[in-house]
Enzyme design. Structure first.
Site, PDB file in Angstrom:
ATOM      1  N   GLU A   1       8.603  -0.876 -52.693  1.00 10.64           N
ATOM      2  CA  GLU A   1       7.973  -1.218 -51.420  1.00 10.64           C
ATOM      3  C   GLU A   1       9.000  -1.369 -50.302  1.00 10.64           C
ATOM      4  O   GLU A   1       8.741  -0.991 -49.153  1.00 10.64           O
ATOM      5  CB  GLU A   1       7.159  -2.506 -51.561  1.00 10.64           C
TER       6      GLU A   1
ATOM      7  N   ARG B   1      -4.144  -5.192 -39.700  1.00 10.56           N
ATOM      8  CA  ARG B   1      -4.914  -5.788 -40.784  1.00 10.56           C
ATOM      9  C   ARG B   1      -6.368  -5.884 -40.348  1.00 10.56           C
ATOM     10  O   ARG B   1      -6.736  -6.732 -39.527  1.00 10.56           O
ATOM     11  CB  ARG B   1      -4.353  -7.172 -41.136  1.00 10.56           C
TER      12      ARG B   1
ATOM     13  N   ALA C   1       5.711  -5.605 -48.218  1.00  6.28           N
ATOM     14  CA  ALA C   1       4.964  -6.102 -49.378  1.00  6.28           C
ATOM     15  C   ALA C   1       4.143  -4.963 -49.970  1.00  6.28           C
ATOM     16  O   ALA C   1       3.958  -3.926 -49.337  1.00  6.28           O
ATOM     17  CB  ALA C   1       4.052  -7.254 -48.971  1.00  6.28           C
TER      18      ALA C   1
ATOM     19  N   GLU D   1      -5.558 -13.214 -57.151  1.00  8.87           N
ATOM     20  CA  GLU D   1      -4.288 -12.699 -56.655  1.00  8.87           C
ATOM     21  C   GLU D   1      -3.162 -13.709 -56.864  1.00  8.87           C
ATOM     22  O   GLU D   1      -3.269 -14.880 -56.522  1.00  8.87           O
ATOM     23  CB  GLU D   1      -4.381 -12.356 -55.169  1.00  8.87           C
TER      24      GLU D   1
ATOM     25  N   GLU E   1      -0.094   2.286 -42.227  1.00  8.04           N
ATOM     26  CA  GLU E   1       1.370   2.220 -42.187  1.00  8.04           C
ATOM     27  C   GLU E   1       1.988   3.287 -41.301  1.00  8.04           C
ATOM     28  O   GLU E   1       3.189   3.237 -41.026  1.00  8.04           O
ATOM     29  CB  GLU E   1       1.930   2.352 -43.608  1.00  8.04           C
TER      30      GLU E   1
ATOM     31  N   LEU F   1       1.150  -3.917 -53.537  1.00 11.15           N
ATOM     32  CA  LEU F   1       0.377  -4.276 -54.718  1.00 11.15           C
ATOM     33  C   LEU F   1       1.132  -3.954 -56.010  1.00 11.15           C
ATOM     34  O   LEU F   1       1.945  -3.026 -56.063  1.00 11.15           O
ATOM     35  CB  LEU F   1      -0.949  -3.512 -54.729  1.00 11.15           C
TER      36      LEU F   1
ATOM     37  N   GLU G   1       8.351   0.919 -47.130  1.00  2.00           N
ATOM     38  CA  GLU G   1       7.905   0.283 -45.884  1.00  2.00           C
ATOM     39  C   GLU G   1       9.029   0.022 -44.890  1.00  2.00           C
ATOM     40  O   GLU G   1       8.767  -0.103 -43.692  1.00  2.00           O
ATOM     41  CB  GLU G   1       7.187  -1.031 -46.190  1.00  2.00           C
TER      42      GLU G   1
ATOM     43  N   ARG H   1     -19.007 -18.333 -61.110  1.00  3.01           N
ATOM     44  CA  ARG H   1     -17.981 -18.250 -60.075  1.00  3.01           C
ATOM     45  C   ARG H   1     -17.749 -16.782 -59.708  1.00  3.01           C
ATOM     46  O   ARG H   1     -17.423 -15.953 -60.556  1.00  3.01           O
ATOM     47  CB  ARG H   1     -16.673 -18.880 -60.558  1.00  3.01           C
TER      48      ARG H   1
ATOM     49  N   GLY I   1      -9.117 -20.337 -55.199  1.00  2.28           N
ATOM     50  CA  GLY I   1     -10.524 -20.646 -55.386  1.00  2.28           C
ATOM     51  C   GLY I   1     -11.437 -19.438 -55.288  1.00  2.28           C
ATOM     52  O   GLY I   1     -12.610 -19.522 -55.665  1.00  2.28           O
TER      53      GLY I   1
END
Length: 214
Positions: free
Chosen positions: A100, A71, A83, A127, A152, A85, A104, A44, A123
């Protein structure tokens, strides 16, 4: 089905070997050889991800704060909640969310709750995302604001009525998974009188082995 059984289960399968296929700036790609028992052995490929936090910042007028950010993979400027990480060693998820929101949105919040947790693509990626509801909103002083760079640097921000944000999701005008999950969950929480909220540090079934932190 009994209500108590309607829950995801931690159920790891033996990994016979792991091959690191790609190491990137933000995440890696790995191939695991997995023993599924009677089903045999499979390979996988998946994105090894740090995990992320999302912030639904809501003011006293039931408005939520959105940012519009470019994006590249989807070639779109998407309206999303703030948002980021989970890539800072030792930083708790709620502290990452506070950081964040500051960076942001130039905002602070005095009240934090867990709104909803989800796997964006279980799948193909490790994350895990936790969405917080942040209330008791304040503004970061001008001389303490974060200097935004890269995608940003020209990010737009706006306060929008939660009802309008939900309508934009359901009309197909907003597509980011964080917005879809966050706004619908916030609407559900509001309809329950916020009885569905969990503590900011509530248990989280986040994949431990895939944390990549700086």
């Amino acid at each position: 089905m009994a209500e108590a059984s309607l829950a995801d289960l931690r159920a790891e399968r033996p990994v016979l070997a792991t091959h690191e296929r790609f190491e990137g700036k933000v995440w890696n790609v790995a191939s695991d050889e997995v023993d599924l028992g009677e089903a045999g052995e499979v390979t996988r490929d998946y994105l090894r991800h740090t995990g992320a936090v999302v912030i639904i910042a809501m003011d006293d007028a039931d408005r939520v704060y959105l940012v519009r950010q470019y994006r590249h993979p989807v070639s779109a400027e998407c309206w999303e909640p703030p948002a980021g990480l989970l890539d800072v060693s030792g930083e708790s998820p709620v502290d990452a969310a506070r950081r964040e929101l500051h960076e942001e949105a130039d905002l602070t919040a005095s009240e934090w709750h867990t709104l909803v947790d989800y796997y964006p693509s279980g799948g193909s990626s490790s994350e895990a995302v936790r969405i917080f509801l942040a209330r008791g909103i304040g503004e970061v002083p001008a001389d303490e604001r974060h200097v935004r760079t890269d995608e940003e640097s020209d990010m737009l921000g706006a306060w929008v009525a939660l009802d309008d944000a939900v309508d934009a999701v359901m009309d197909g005008r907003i597509h980011a998974s964080s917005a879809v999950a966050g706004f619908l969950a916030a609407d559900h929480a509001r309809r329950s009188g916020y009885a569905t909220l969990r503590a900011a540090d509530a248990p989280w079934m986040r994949p431990e082995a895939t944390r990549l932190q700086r």
